[in-house]
Write a protein that holds these residues in place. Sequence first.
Motif, PDB file in Angstrom:
ATOM      1  N   GLU A 265      30.216  37.369  20.420  1.00  0.00           N
ATOM      2  CA  GLU A 265      30.064  38.319  21.894  1.00  0.00           C
ATOM      3  C   GLU A 265      31.581  38.539  22.361  1.00  0.00           C
ATOM      4  O   GLU A 265      32.305  39.699  21.863  1.00  0.00           O
ATOM      5  CB  GLU A 265      29.767  38.105  22.718  1.00  0.00           C
ATOM      6  CG  GLU A 265      28.113  38.843  23.057  1.00  0.00           C
ATOM      7  CD  GLU A 265      27.364  38.189  24.397  1.00  0.00           C
ATOM      8  OE1 GLU A 265      28.073  38.676  24.955  1.00  0.00           O
ATOM      9  OE2 GLU A 265      26.256  36.960  24.056  1.00  0.00           O
ATOM     10  N   ASP A 266      32.517  37.455  21.961  1.00  0.00           N
ATOM     11  CA  ASP A 266      34.001  37.363  22.715  1.00  0.00           C
ATOM     12  C   ASP A 266      34.803  37.554  21.522  1.00  0.00           C
ATOM     13  O   ASP A 266      36.041  38.207  22.379  1.00  0.00           O
ATOM     14  CB  ASP A 266      34.227  36.008  23.129  1.00  0.00           C
ATOM     15  CG  ASP A 266      35.351  35.544  24.001  1.00  0.00           C
ATOM     16  OD1 ASP A 266      35.203  36.732  24.860  1.00  0.00           O
ATOM     17  OD2 ASP A 266      36.324  35.095  23.444  1.00  0.00           O
TER      18      ASP A 266
ATOM     19  N   VAL B 103      40.250  41.600  28.071  1.00  0.00           N
ATOM     20  CA  VAL B 103      39.813  40.523  29.180  1.00  0.00           C
ATOM     21  C   VAL B 103      38.448  39.704  29.553  1.00  0.00           C
ATOM     22  O   VAL B 103      38.434  38.522  30.574  1.00  0.00           O
ATOM     23  CB  VAL B 103      40.502  41.136  30.811  1.00  0.00           C
ATOM     24  CG1 VAL B 103      42.067  41.415  30.531  1.00  0.00           C
ATOM     25  CG2 VAL B 103      39.965  42.253  31.057  1.00  0.00           C
ATOM     26  N   TYR B 104      37.206  40.894  29.191  1.00  0.00           N
ATOM     27  CA  TYR B 104      35.803  40.280  29.355  1.00  0.00           C
ATOM     28  C   TYR B 104      35.637  39.407  28.541  1.00  0.00           C
ATOM     29  O   TYR B 104      35.966  39.383  27.208  1.00  0.00           O
ATOM     30  CB  TYR B 104      34.994  41.296  29.262  1.00  0.00           C
ATOM     31  CG  TYR B 104      32.992  41.089  30.076  1.00  0.00           C
ATOM     32  CD1 TYR B 104      32.999  40.865  30.677  1.00  0.00           C
ATOM     33  CD2 TYR B 104      32.394  40.589  28.845  1.00  0.00           C
ATOM     34  CE1 TYR B 104      31.451  40.346  31.132  1.00  0.00           C
ATOM     35  CE2 TYR B 104      31.188  40.480  29.534  1.00  0.00           C
ATOM     36  CZ  TYR B 104      30.458  40.358  31.005  1.00  0.00           C
ATOM     37  OH  TYR B 104      29.716  39.750  30.780  1.00  0.00           O
ATOM     38  N   LYS B 105      35.250  37.851  29.163  1.00  0.00           N
ATOM     39  CA  LYS B 105      34.864  36.976  28.754  1.00  0.00           C
ATOM     40  C   LYS B 105      33.144  36.852  28.476  1.00  0.00           C
ATOM     41  O   LYS B 105      32.359  36.741  29.579  1.00  0.00           O
ATOM     42  CB  LYS B 105      34.879  35.470  29.197  1.00  0.00           C
ATOM     43  CG  LYS B 105      34.591  34.031  28.629  1.00  0.00           C
ATOM     44  CD  LYS B 105      35.782  34.127  26.928  1.00  0.00           C
ATOM     45  CE  LYS B 105      35.248  32.714  26.739  1.00  0.00           C
ATOM     46  NZ  LYS B 105      35.948  32.550  25.569  1.00  0.00           N
TER      47      LYS B 105
ATOM     48  N   THR C 211      32.740  37.854  41.375  1.00  0.00           N
ATOM     49  CA  THR C 211      33.264  39.189  41.885  1.00  0.00           C
ATOM     50  C   THR C 211      33.546  40.456  41.023  1.00  0.00           C
ATOM     51  O   THR C 211      33.591  41.195  40.451  1.00  0.00           O
ATOM     52  CB  THR C 211      33.433  39.185  43.389  1.00  0.00           C
ATOM     53  OG1 THR C 211      33.002  38.690  44.591  1.00  0.00           O
ATOM     54  CG2 THR C 211      34.289  40.790  43.792  1.00  0.00           C
ATOM     55  N   THR C 212      34.976  39.070  40.251  1.00  0.00           N
ATOM     56  CA  THR C 212      35.701  40.077  38.842  1.00  0.00           C
ATOM     57  C   THR C 212      34.825  40.567  38.127  1.00  0.00           C
ATOM     58  O   THR C 212      35.105  41.477  37.289  1.00  0.00           O
ATOM     59  CB  THR C 212      37.280  39.143  38.872  1.00  0.00           C
ATOM     60  OG1 THR C 212      37.834  38.663  40.005  1.00  0.00           O
ATOM     61  CG2 THR C 212      37.784  39.693  37.974  1.00  0.00           C
ATOM     62  N   TYR C 213      34.432  39.358  37.744  1.00  0.00           N
ATOM     63  CA  TYR C 213      33.392  39.836  36.098  1.00  0.00           C
ATOM     64  C   TYR C 213      32.245  40.930  36.736  1.00  0.00           C
ATOM     65  O   TYR C 213      32.356  41.668  35.679  1.00  0.00           O
ATOM     66  CB  TYR C 213      32.042  38.669  35.501  1.00  0.00           C
ATOM     67  CG  TYR C 213      32.737  37.619  34.848  1.00  0.00           C
ATOM     68  CD1 TYR C 213      32.823  37.827  33.700  1.00  0.00           C
ATOM     69  CD2 TYR C 213      33.993  36.505  35.700  1.00  0.00           C
ATOM     70  CE1 TYR C 213      33.231  37.353  33.011  1.00  0.00           C
ATOM     71  CE2 TYR C 213      34.251  36.160  33.762  1.00  0.00           C
ATOM     72  CZ  TYR C 213      34.324  36.211  33.108  1.00  0.00           C
ATOM     73  OH  TYR C 213      34.908  35.627  32.017  1.00  0.00           O
TER      74      TYR C 213
END
Length: 297
Positions: free
Chosen positions: A86-87, A78-80, A19-21
């Motif tokens: 990509e990171d 913060v998005y992995k 859900t966080t993603y």
Amino acid sequence: MAMREGWGGAEGRGDAVLTTYRYLRLATVVLVVTLGVALLLATARSGCWRNSISAFYYSSAHNVFVAVLCALGVSLIVYKGSSDTEDVLLNLAGFLAFVVAVVPTVPPDADACGAAERVLTAGWPGSVRDSVWAILVAGAVAEVAALVIARRTGSDRSLQPVARWVRTAGWVIVAVGVGFFVFAPGTFARHAHMVAAVLVFAGIIGVAVASAVSASYTPDGARYAQMYRAVATAMFATLVAVVVVHLTFPDWGYLVIVTEALLVVEFAAFWIVQTVELWHVVDRTDLYEGGEAPQML
């Protein structure tokens, strides 16, 4: 007392992460909508369009402009990403988004869109200097914290070759920027905004390309890979166009804001595609056959 369904245990924690993603991906689109609404309201208030999105820094949309860019910076950092490349690109783009937010573009003419709509900037050099120092210190603290956490959790593995190259290039870019900030502040103030903005979009183009490659390794990922390639191609063409317009025709009406708006819409399109593709998983590695990520980006 019975535990509430969906909470607690491995399954509950997994649902929370997923859900966080989802929220992170959707938040980028919501932030773009927020910025768009603020620009439209500022235009309605002043009765004229500015010649670039960055020029809205000097309008009633100032607070939203800065807040949205800072929020996007946090989200990207913060998005992995689904791969090392990509990171790294997301982290670099997120860091530079803060520079775009706090270092304004060159102020427009005093009478552009009405002097009453312009933000008072008598002390802006000092505020910019303090803000940039704050970003640099926070970035250094974040890097140290990331290294400590990686070592304590045993996740400090070597990056893939492309990601390692991108990370090195990112450090060089930051080091050059810091050099200009310290030793040539006037040059930094005049050019940092545009350079950082171009690099943010270049980073997102790189993320779209990396997503196209990694999506092609997943079952049923061919159509998403095609979408990512289309977004990357459109963003690259638009980015080239906006740079050419800025450098060749700096006073050419509203063509700059049109091309910048296209970039923002394409940025949102990328996140919409990724939200749809990864709606049921945390990241793309969950889609690989056998759960094993191929050796790639």
